[in-house]
Design a protein around this motif. Structure first.
Motif, PDB file in Angstrom:
ATOM      1  N   PHE A 192       2.691 -18.603  13.907  1.00  0.00           N
ATOM      2  CA  PHE A 192       3.328 -18.306  12.631  1.00  0.00           C
ATOM      3  C   PHE A 192       2.517 -17.369  11.719  1.00  0.00           C
ATOM      4  O   PHE A 192       3.092 -16.671  10.895  1.00  0.00           O
ATOM      5  N   HIS A 193       1.185 -17.364  11.842  1.00  0.00           N
ATOM      6  CA  HIS A 193       0.355 -16.558  10.947  1.00  0.00           C
ATOM      7  C   HIS A 193      -0.510 -15.546  11.676  1.00  0.00           C
ATOM      8  O   HIS A 193      -1.216 -14.774  11.038  1.00  0.00           O
ATOM      9  N   GLY A 194      -0.498 -15.574  12.994  1.00  0.00           N
ATOM     10  CA  GLY A 194      -1.400 -14.736  13.780  1.00  0.00           C
ATOM     11  C   GLY A 194      -0.993 -13.274  13.833  1.00  0.00           C
ATOM     12  O   GLY A 194       0.163 -12.916  13.612  1.00  0.00           O
ATOM     13  N   GLU A 195      -1.990 -12.462  14.134  1.00  0.00           N
ATOM     14  CA  GLU A 195      -1.797 -11.024  14.305  1.00  0.00           C
ATOM     15  C   GLU A 195      -1.964 -10.707  15.787  1.00  0.00           C
ATOM     16  O   GLU A 195      -3.054 -10.888  16.340  1.00  0.00           O
ATOM     17  N   THR A 206      -4.138 -13.398  20.185  1.00  0.00           N
ATOM     18  CA  THR A 206      -3.651 -13.389  18.810  1.00  0.00           C
ATOM     19  C   THR A 206      -4.811 -13.748  17.899  1.00  0.00           C
ATOM     20  O   THR A 206      -5.572 -14.667  18.205  1.00  0.00           O
ATOM     21  N   LEU A 207      -4.966 -13.008  16.799  1.00  0.00           N
ATOM     22  CA  LEU A 207      -6.031 -13.286  15.834  1.00  0.00           C
ATOM     23  C   LEU A 207      -5.478 -14.121  14.682  1.00  0.00           C
ATOM     24  O   LEU A 207      -4.440 -13.796  14.110  1.00  0.00           O
ATOM     25  N   VAL A 208      -6.187 -15.195  14.356  1.00  0.00           N
ATOM     26  CA  VAL A 208      -5.812 -16.067  13.244  1.00  0.00           C
ATOM     27  C   VAL A 208      -6.927 -15.992  12.207  1.00  0.00           C
ATOM     28  O   VAL A 208      -8.095 -16.133  12.542  1.00  0.00           O
ATOM     29  N   HIS A 209      -6.556 -15.766  10.946  1.00  0.00           N
ATOM     30  CA  HIS A 209      -7.519 -15.644   9.850  1.00  0.00           C
ATOM     31  C   HIS A 209      -7.439 -16.895   8.971  1.00  0.00           C
ATOM     32  O   HIS A 209      -6.415 -17.148   8.339  1.00  0.00           O
ATOM     33  N   TYR A 210      -8.530 -17.664   8.964  1.00  0.00           N
ATOM     34  CA  TYR A 210      -8.625 -18.851   8.112  1.00  0.00           C
ATOM     35  C   TYR A 210      -9.469 -18.514   6.892  1.00  0.00           C
ATOM     36  O   TYR A 210     -10.476 -17.820   6.994  1.00  0.00           O
ATOM     37  N   ILE A 211      -9.067 -19.035   5.729  1.00  0.00           N
ATOM     38  CA  ILE A 211      -9.787 -18.737   4.492  1.00  0.00           C
ATOM     39  C   ILE A 211     -10.358 -20.020   3.890  1.00  0.00           C
ATOM     40  O   ILE A 211      -9.732 -21.077   3.944  1.00  0.00           O
ATOM     41  N   TYR A 212     -11.568 -19.884   3.337  1.00  0.00           N
ATOM     42  CA  TYR A 212     -12.254 -21.000   2.690  1.00  0.00           C
ATOM     43  C   TYR A 212     -12.946 -20.494   1.428  1.00  0.00           C
ATOM     44  O   TYR A 212     -13.497 -19.398   1.435  1.00  0.00           O
ATOM     45  N   GLN A 258      -6.618 -26.385  -2.958  1.00  0.00           N
ATOM     46  CA  GLN A 258      -5.836 -26.976  -1.874  1.00  0.00           C
ATOM     47  C   GLN A 258      -5.513 -25.980  -0.766  1.00  0.00           C
ATOM     48  O   GLN A 258      -5.167 -26.368   0.336  1.00  0.00           O
ATOM     49  N   SER A 259      -5.617 -24.688  -1.049  1.00  0.00           N
ATOM     50  CA  SER A 259      -5.308 -23.672  -0.050  1.00  0.00           C
ATOM     51  C   SER A 259      -6.462 -23.423   0.914  1.00  0.00           C
ATOM     52  O   SER A 259      -6.300 -22.713   1.900  1.00  0.00           O
ATOM     53  N   ALA A 260      -7.624 -23.982   0.635  1.00  0.00           N
ATOM     54  CA  ALA A 260      -8.782 -23.776   1.512  1.00  0.00           C
ATOM     55  C   ALA A 260      -8.487 -24.344   2.891  1.00  0.00           C
ATOM     56  O   ALA A 260      -7.911 -25.419   3.032  1.00  0.00           O
ATOM     57  N   GLY A 261      -8.856 -23.587   3.901  1.00  0.00           N
ATOM     58  CA  GLY A 261      -8.643 -24.016   5.276  1.00  0.00           C
ATOM     59  C   GLY A 261      -7.310 -23.596   5.858  1.00  0.00           C
ATOM     60  O   GLY A 261      -7.011 -23.930   7.004  1.00  0.00           O
ATOM     61  N   GLN A 262      -6.528 -22.862   5.099  1.00  0.00           N
ATOM     62  CA  GLN A 262      -5.228 -22.418   5.596  1.00  0.00           C
ATOM     63  C   GLN A 262      -5.354 -21.111   6.359  1.00  0.00           C
ATOM     64  O   GLN A 262      -6.211 -20.289   6.085  1.00  0.00           O
ATOM     65  N   ALA A 263      -4.460 -20.929   7.314  1.00  0.00           N
ATOM     66  CA  ALA A 263      -4.360 -19.659   8.028  1.00  0.00           C
ATOM     67  C   ALA A 263      -3.517 -18.709   7.183  1.00  0.00           C
ATOM     68  O   ALA A 263      -2.520 -19.127   6.579  1.00  0.00           O
ATOM     69  N   LEU A 296      -9.340 -13.247  -6.317  1.00  0.00           N
ATOM     70  CA  LEU A 296     -10.366 -14.283  -6.256  1.00  0.00           C
ATOM     71  C   LEU A 296     -11.760 -13.669  -6.285  1.00  0.00           C
ATOM     72  O   LEU A 296     -11.968 -12.569  -5.782  1.00  0.00           O
ATOM     73  N   ARG A 297     -12.707 -14.395  -6.841  1.00  0.00           N
ATOM     74  CA  ARG A 297     -14.076 -13.879  -6.927  1.00  0.00           C
ATOM     75  C   ARG A 297     -14.722 -13.778  -5.552  1.00  0.00           C
ATOM     76  O   ARG A 297     -15.343 -12.783  -5.229  1.00  0.00           O
ATOM     77  N   GLU A 298     -14.605 -14.847  -4.758  1.00  0.00           N
ATOM     78  CA  GLU A 298     -15.247 -14.827  -3.444  1.00  0.00           C
ATOM     79  C   GLU A 298     -14.643 -15.912  -2.560  1.00  0.00           C
ATOM     80  O   GLU A 298     -14.414 -17.033  -3.002  1.00  0.00           O
ATOM     81  N   PHE A 299     -14.390 -15.562  -1.301  1.00  0.00           N
ATOM     82  CA  PHE A 299     -13.954 -16.537  -0.308  1.00  0.00           C
ATOM     83  C   PHE A 299     -14.354 -16.054   1.075  1.00  0.00           C
ATOM     84  O   PHE A 299     -14.583 -14.877   1.288  1.00  0.00           O
ATOM     85  N   GLN A 300     -14.470 -16.991   1.996  1.00  0.00           N
ATOM     86  CA  GLN A 300     -14.869 -16.668   3.354  1.00  0.00           C
ATOM     87  C   GLN A 300     -13.652 -16.595   4.257  1.00  0.00           C
ATOM     88  O   GLN A 300     -12.690 -17.356   4.078  1.00  0.00           O
ATOM     89  N   VAL A 301     -13.719 -15.690   5.227  1.00  0.00           N
ATOM     90  CA  VAL A 301     -12.668 -15.532   6.218  1.00  0.00           C
ATOM     91  C   VAL A 301     -13.278 -15.770   7.597  1.00  0.00           C
ATOM     92  O   VAL A 301     -14.328 -15.205   7.914  1.00  0.00           O
ATOM     93  N   PHE A 302     -12.646 -16.621   8.368  1.00  0.00           N
ATOM     94  CA  PHE A 302     -13.045 -16.877   9.741  1.00  0.00           C
ATOM     95  C   PHE A 302     -11.919 -16.381  10.644  1.00  0.00           C
ATOM     96  O   PHE A 302     -10.768 -16.794  10.471  1.00  0.00           O
TER      97      PHE A 302
END
Length: 155
Positions: free
Chosen positions: A44-47, A62-68, A74-79, A92-98
């Protein structure tokens, strides 16, 4: 993306795991263990990519991008889709992407990359341009001078 920084590339680790799989030291069941949640996120969210799965060679990865991040609450950890990341980076000031690559056929998955996005890396001029882009993408209209007044209040 302009604000991308602190990039960690896991391609050497991936090569080592694949070498162990092809040499028979590690079984495919140990590396093809994507959870149902990861498979759904890929669907559903992959590239989609043009790269074939290195294990089964049946499907493309397929690449999936998770944000933290703290600001995500509450959105942390979502794809998220890749197209959503620039808008989030401007708001946003800063967030990590996996970034995780997933084969939807055999369940191969591997963390390929990790990086930080957000406004903290931008200069004042880039912030003004970015806020205009982010507000137009979100459908909001920006009041003239409001971003510069906020920045002056922070100093």
């Amino acid at each position: 993306m302009r604000t991308q920084r602190q990039v960690v590339d896991y391609s050497l680790q991936k090569r080592a795991v694949l070498r162990d799989v092809h040499n028979g030291r590690v079984g495919t069941l140990e590396v093809c263990d994507a959870s149902p949640y990861l498979k759904n996120a890929a669907r559903f969210h992959g590239e989609p990519t043009d790269e074939r799965c290195p294990v089964c060679r049946r499907d493309n990865l397929t690449l999936v991008h998770y944000i933290y991040g703290d600001e995500l609450k509450q959105s942390a950890g979502q794809a998220r889709k890749l197209a959503e990341l620039p808008v989030l980076a401007m708001t946003l000031r800063e967030f990590q992407v996996f970034v995780v690559e997933v084969c939807r056929s055999c369940a191969w998955n591997h963390l390929t990359e990790q990086y930080v996005l957000g406004r903290d890396a931008l200069t004042a001029d880039e912030l003004d341009q970015g806020e205009a882009v982010a507000s137009s993408a979100a459908g909001r209209h920006r009041e003239p001078g409001s971003s510069s007044q906020r920045r002056e209040g922070r100093r």
